[in-house]
Design a protein around this motif. Structure first.
Motif, PDB file in Angstrom:
ATOM      1  N   GLY A  82      -0.979  24.779  44.834  1.00 54.01           N
ATOM      2  CA  GLY A  82      -0.193  24.234  43.724  1.00 54.01           C
ATOM      3  C   GLY A  82       0.735  23.124  44.184  1.00 54.01           C
ATOM      4  O   GLY A  82       1.295  22.396  43.377  1.00 54.01           O
ATOM      5  N   GLY A  83       0.888  22.994  45.517  1.00 53.53           N
ATOM      6  CA  GLY A  83       1.698  21.894  46.066  1.00 53.53           C
ATOM      7  C   GLY A  83       3.182  22.072  45.833  1.00 53.53           C
ATOM      8  O   GLY A  83       3.630  23.084  45.282  1.00 53.53           O
ATOM      9  N   PRO A  84       3.988  21.073  46.237  1.00 51.73           N
ATOM     10  CA  PRO A  84       5.448  21.202  46.165  1.00 51.73           C
ATOM     11  C   PRO A  84       6.000  21.180  44.730  1.00 51.73           C
ATOM     12  O   PRO A  84       7.145  21.580  44.522  1.00 51.73           O
ATOM     13  N   PHE A  85       5.213  20.733  43.769  1.00 50.30           N
ATOM     14  CA  PHE A  85       5.739  20.585  42.399  1.00 50.30           C
ATOM     15  C   PHE A  85       5.149  21.603  41.423  1.00 50.30           C
ATOM     16  O   PHE A  85       5.221  21.421  40.207  1.00 50.30           O
ATOM     17  N   ARG A  86       4.590  22.662  41.942  1.00 48.87           N
ATOM     18  CA  ARG A  86       4.006  23.695  41.083  1.00 48.87           C
ATOM     19  C   ARG A  86       5.062  24.217  40.098  1.00 48.87           C
ATOM     20  O   ARG A  86       6.201  24.474  40.496  1.00 48.87           O
ATOM     21  N   GLY A  87       4.685  24.330  38.838  1.00 47.58           N
ATOM     22  CA  GLY A  87       5.599  24.859  37.834  1.00 47.58           C
ATOM     23  C   GLY A  87       6.413  23.785  37.133  1.00 47.58           C
ATOM     24  O   GLY A  87       7.076  24.055  36.134  1.00 47.58           O
ATOM     25  N   ARG A  88       6.364  22.530  37.638  1.00 44.49           N
ATOM     26  CA  ARG A  88       7.119  21.464  36.964  1.00 44.49           C
ATOM     27  C   ARG A  88       6.326  20.910  35.785  1.00 44.49           C
ATOM     28  O   ARG A  88       5.103  20.890  35.800  1.00 44.49           O
ATOM     29  N   THR A  89       7.058  20.409  34.786  1.00 42.99           N
ATOM     30  CA  THR A  89       6.408  19.741  33.660  1.00 42.99           C
ATOM     31  C   THR A  89       6.158  18.287  34.044  1.00 42.99           C
ATOM     32  O   THR A  89       6.708  17.778  35.030  1.00 42.99           O
ATOM     33  N   ARG A  90       5.362  17.625  33.225  1.00 43.66           N
ATOM     34  CA  ARG A  90       5.069  16.220  33.457  1.00 43.66           C
ATOM     35  C   ARG A  90       6.359  15.389  33.506  1.00 43.66           C
ATOM     36  O   ARG A  90       6.528  14.542  34.382  1.00 43.66           O
ATOM     37  N   GLY A 131       3.591  41.008  51.464  1.00 40.60           N
ATOM     38  CA  GLY A 131       4.025  41.647  50.217  1.00 40.60           C
ATOM     39  C   GLY A 131       3.095  41.479  49.045  1.00 40.60           C
ATOM     40  O   GLY A 131       2.572  42.438  48.524  1.00 40.60           O
ATOM     41  N   ARG A 132       2.873  40.222  48.614  1.00 41.72           N
ATOM     42  CA  ARG A 132       2.081  40.071  47.390  1.00 41.72           C
ATOM     43  C   ARG A 132       1.223  38.815  47.396  1.00 41.72           C
ATOM     44  O   ARG A 132       1.504  37.849  48.114  1.00 41.72           O
ATOM     45  N   LEU A 133       0.176  38.856  46.578  1.00 42.44           N
ATOM     46  CA  LEU A 133      -0.725  37.726  46.393  1.00 42.44           C
ATOM     47  C   LEU A 133      -0.724  37.408  44.899  1.00 42.44           C
ATOM     48  O   LEU A 133      -1.050  38.264  44.085  1.00 42.44           O
ATOM     49  N   ASP A 134      -0.316  36.197  44.531  1.00 38.85           N
ATOM     50  CA  ASP A 134      -0.261  35.820  43.112  1.00 38.85           C
ATOM     51  C   ASP A 134      -1.329  34.777  42.788  1.00 38.85           C
ATOM     52  O   ASP A 134      -1.694  33.965  43.647  1.00 38.85           O
ATOM     53  N   PHE A 135      -1.762  34.781  41.540  1.00 41.37           N
ATOM     54  CA  PHE A 135      -2.768  33.820  41.074  1.00 41.37           C
ATOM     55  C   PHE A 135      -2.397  33.325  39.682  1.00 41.37           C
ATOM     56  O   PHE A 135      -1.891  34.082  38.872  1.00 41.37           O
ATOM     57  N   GLU A 136      -2.618  32.035  39.436  1.00 45.15           N
ATOM     58  CA  GLU A 136      -2.366  31.472  38.098  1.00 45.15           C
ATOM     59  C   GLU A 136      -3.330  30.314  37.854  1.00 45.15           C
ATOM     60  O   GLU A 136      -3.945  29.785  38.794  1.00 45.15           O
ATOM     61  N   ALA A 137      -3.459  29.916  36.585  1.00 49.66           N
ATOM     62  CA  ALA A 137      -4.368  28.809  36.246  1.00 49.66           C
ATOM     63  C   ALA A 137      -3.690  27.481  36.583  1.00 49.66           C
ATOM     64  O   ALA A 137      -2.466  27.356  36.486  1.00 49.66           O
ATOM     65  N   PRO A 138      -4.473  26.465  36.989  1.00 48.01           N
ATOM     66  CA  PRO A 138      -3.856  25.146  37.242  1.00 48.01           C
ATOM     67  C   PRO A 138      -3.386  24.504  35.944  1.00 48.01           C
ATOM     68  O   PRO A 138      -3.974  24.732  34.884  1.00 48.01           O
ATOM     69  N   ASP A 139      -2.304  23.704  36.010  1.00 47.59           N
ATOM     70  CA  ASP A 139      -1.747  23.030  34.836  1.00 47.59           C
ATOM     71  C   ASP A 139      -2.323  21.601  34.779  1.00 47.59           C
ATOM     72  O   ASP A 139      -1.819  20.693  35.449  1.00 47.59           O
ATOM     73  N   LEU A 140      -3.359  21.431  33.971  1.00 46.80           N
ATOM     74  CA  LEU A 140      -4.043  20.127  33.917  1.00 46.80           C
ATOM     75  C   LEU A 140      -3.248  19.091  33.123  1.00 46.80           C
ATOM     76  O   LEU A 140      -3.515  17.895  33.201  1.00 46.80           O
ATOM     77  N   GLU A 141      -2.255  19.548  32.365  1.00 47.83           N
ATOM     78  CA  GLU A 141      -1.397  18.629  31.605  1.00 47.83           C
ATOM     79  C   GLU A 141      -0.451  17.884  32.559  1.00 47.83           C
ATOM     80  O   GLU A 141      -0.344  16.659  32.543  1.00 47.83           O
TER      81      GLU A 141
END
Ligand code: NAD
Ligand code: MG
Length: 399
Positions: free
Chosen positions: A187-195, A303-313
């Motif tokens: 997800g790189g350094p900006f994972r979770g950020r909006t456009r 501890g944990r392994l997380d997974f999420e869908a990529p944000d193509l927007e």
């Protein structure tokens, strides 16, 4: 019966970079079974000479021809018998020569295509990190490798993981039973950020990858998710699998490097710490396992392994790469060239982060897609796409 055993002779193209340095680290752990016989770099002649002092290769090559004299005198001053070479043609010739049986293709960008192809044509074991050459000329490169008997081992953590799960490179072979391939992405350094939140990010922020230490170009590609887009195209060529059977899953811990789902409901994954020395050890030792210097995985402390869908927007580069792969022909080469120019401009502070996908999209829509089969045609398209992207950059409002 006695078995004679000669050490593997390894050429490292891109020796001064992140992958090159990791490859040398692994090779130095196994002096009886392998050695670095050829070291090559782009323009960092001091770093190349320093590596020659430590690893004592037979040949050293610098791609920039103007640096020949500095390489020659540097090697002579160090008292080394390493032979100096310069110019891109020298790299191609060394990659195909008897001075090596194994080539680590670790040059960044389309600049690595020619030497990668030379190694493939010469039937070497090819440890392929230079993913851009597969994006630009995947059909040509895999065809040439098949014709010469060159054995390609992917040096990209995801593709190496899939290679380990399949124990081969052919996901379409009768009986393999592969339903789909799932590439993981940090997800790189900006994972979770909006456009909107990506508008003002800086090159320094973009290259600060949370999990992997890599060269600047691939670090920016990871931040835009173009890296995952290039990897989808890479997987399509390496494993001979339709793009519709390749999925991407964001996994921020970067411990599950990729997965293969089979028709019987089994899913195999490869896990490990995010350190390319594991990947390189697989390539250097295969089919045997060898020490890499990387410790095992302590899942309890992770501890944990997380997974999420990529944000193509927010990260349209992944979508653009998927579209280019589906379009086929010249589209992946155009995508790659535009991206290289845009990333370089971003790193130089000439464009903003969001200009990267905008420039790639602009170049893809400006140049008509066409069927391509020859290296010359691909190189002409690459050059044309670079020109279009460059001229679009000079027209940008803040350029
Ligand atoms: P890097 O920037 O650290 O190193 C690049 C190397 O290429 C240097 O040795 C440089 O001298 C050489 N080079 C640059 N331009 C050249 C030219 N014109 N001719 C000859 N040599 C040239 O890059 P890196 O992170 O090591 O990545 C190398 C390749 O491996 C890229 O294609 C990248 O996508 C791929 N890769 C890297 C990683 C990683 O962890 N670093 C992981 C997967 C794939
Ligand atoms: Mg990767």
């Amino acid at each position: 019966m006695s078995v004679s055993f000669s050490p593997r002779q390894v050429a490292i193209l891109g020796a001064t970079g992140s992958i090159g340095t990791s490859a040398l680290d692994v090779i130095a752990r196994h002096p009886a079974r392998m050695r670095a016989s050829v070291l090559a770099a782009g323009s960092n002649v001091e770093a190349l000479v320093a590596l020659c002092r430590t690893h004592r290769p037979d040949h050293a090559a610098i791609a920039d021809p103007a640096l020949y004299e500095r390489l020659r005198s540097g090697l002579a001053d160090a008292g080394l018998s390493t032979q100096p070479h310069a110019g891109p043609e020298a790299l191609d010739a060394l990659a195909a020569s008897d001075s090596c049986d194994t080539v680590v293709a670790a040059i960044v960008g389309a600049a690595g295509l020619s030497s990668t192809l030379a190694a493939a044509r010469a039937g070497k074991r090819l440890l392929l990190a230079n993913k851009e050459s597969l994006v630009l000329a995947g059909e040509l490169l895999t065809r040439e490798a098949a014709a010469s008997g060159a054995e390609i081992i992917p040096i990209d953590s995801e593709h190496n993981a899939i290679f380990q799960c399949l124990r081969s490179r052919d996901a379409s072979v009768e009986g393999a039973g592969v339903r789909r391939i799932i590439l993981t992405a940090s997800g790189g350094p900006f994972r979770g950020r909006t456009r909107a939140e990506l508008e003002a990010v800086t090159p320094a922020q973009a290259v600060a990858h949370p999990k992997w230490s890599m060269g600047p170009k691939i670090s920016v590609d990871s931040a835009t998710l173009m890296n995952k887009g290039l990897e989808v195209i890479e997987a399509h060529h390496l494993f001979n699998i339709a793009g519709s059977r390749i999925d991407v899953l964001v996994h921020p811990q970067s411990l599950v490097h990729s997965l293969v789902e089979f028709i019987d409901g089994s899913t195999l994954a490869q896990l490990g710490l995010p350190d390319m020395r594991t990947t390189l050890a697989v390539g250097l030792g295969w089919p045997q396992r060898i020490e890499s210097g990387v410790s095992g995985l302590d899942l309890l402390s992770q501890g944990r392994l997380d997974f999420e869908a990529p944000d193509l927007e927010a990260f349209p580069c992944l979508r653009l790469a998927w579209q280019a792969m589906d379009a086929g022909g010249s589209a992946p080469a155009i995508l790659n060239a535009a991206n290289e120019v845009a990333v370089s401009a971003f790193l130089q502070g000439r464009t903003g982060f969001l200009s990267i996908p905008a420039l790639v999209e602009h170049t893809l829509s400006t140049l008509p897609g066409e069927a391509v089969d020859t290296l010359d045609a691909l190189l002409a398209i690459d050059a044309h796409a670079r020109q279009i992207t460059e001229s679009a950059i000079t027209r940008l409002p803040h350029a």
